[in-house]
Design a protein around this motif. Structure first.
Motif, mmCIF file in Angstrom:
data_model
loop_
_atom_site.group_PDB
_atom_site.id
_atom_site.type_symbol
_atom_site.label_atom_id
_atom_site.label_comp_id
_atom_site.label_asym_id
_atom_site.label_seq_id
_atom_site.Cartn_x
_atom_site.Cartn_y
_atom_site.Cartn_z
ATOM 1 N N GLU A 1 0.851 -1.181 0.000
ATOM 2 C CA GLU A 1 0.000 0.000 0.000
ATOM 3 C C GLU A 1 0.893 1.239 0.000
ATOM 4 O O GLU A 1 1.860 1.322 0.758
ATOM 5 N N ALA B 1 -4.666 -1.234 0.389
ATOM 6 C CA ALA B 1 -4.016 -2.213 1.267
ATOM 7 C C ALA B 1 -2.907 -2.908 0.492
ATOM 8 O O ALA B 1 -2.826 -2.807 -0.729
ATOM 9 N N ASP B 2 -2.029 -3.611 1.235
ATOM 10 C CA ASP B 2 -1.054 -4.469 0.573
ATOM 11 C C ASP B 2 -1.809 -5.494 -0.270
ATOM 12 O O ASP B 2 -2.861 -5.995 0.139
#
Length: 197
Positions: free
Chosen positions: A114, A134-135
């Motif tokens: 992210e 988000a990741d």
């Protein structure tokens, strides 16, 4: 499009996110609303280290002056982020829109953090984006859907390449470009690049 040289190196860069959203307040009270509009983009204020004018400065200044009429492209700094391979990422399918971008050609099992920036070139123009939610863990087949900011400003064709060594492209801002002539042979440059779209 003009490429800015790597010399003089950048001393400081201040990226900015420019939003075209507006807040709407009800006339008779109640909850404010934020109206999101297309066109959000990035800008960066730049200061370089001093450079010897005769050796590198003339060339750099020439490109800044031209950048008031033509777009310039420059590497977008991500301090502490080491360049590495992300595979051969491309837009996975046609019809992508909004803030969701399907990507293929990534390294299976890789994690895209992210906040990671990347560029996409469409019609010869480079657009800067950021992984925003988000990741993201890449699937075993090398695909992932990235939630990005800002929303897509042009609809990319399937197969459009993504560059995870990001660049920013736009016009040099303002109506003049000045520099300091003194007894020193060295001078720094200060300028702002804002994406055109």
């Amino acid at each position: 499009m003009i490429e800015l040289p790597a010399c003089p190196p950048i001393k400081e860069a201040v990226p900015r996110y420019i939003s075209f959203a507006v807040d709407q307040a009800p006339v008779l009270g109640g909850t404010d609303s934020r109206i999101v509009r297309m066109g959000d983009r990035w800008a960066v204020d730049v200061e370089t280290y001093p450079v010897e004018y005769a050796e590198h400065g003339m060339k750099y200044l020439s490109r800044l002056v031209r950048g008031m009429k033509e777009t310039v492209r420059m590497a977008f700094r991500e301090p502490g982020v080491k360049p590495r391979s992300y595979g051969t990422p491309v837009v996975a399918s046609a019809g992508s829109a909004g803030t969701s971008l399907p990507v293929s050609g990534l390294i299976p099992g890789d994690v895209i953090k992210e906040g990671k920036f990347f560029s996409m070139v469409i019609g010869g123009t480079s657009f800067l984006y950021q992984v925003a939610v988000a990741d993201v863990t890449v699937s075993g087949s090398g695909t992932a859907t990235l939630q990005i900011e800002p929303m897509l400003r042009r609809q990319p064709a399937a197969g459009t390449a993504l560059d995870f060594e990001p660049k920013i492209e736009g016009f040099i801002q303002g109506n003049e470009q000045s520099w300091n002539v003194s007894r020193s042979k060295y001078l720094p440059f200060r300028f702002t690049i804002k994406e055109r779209a």
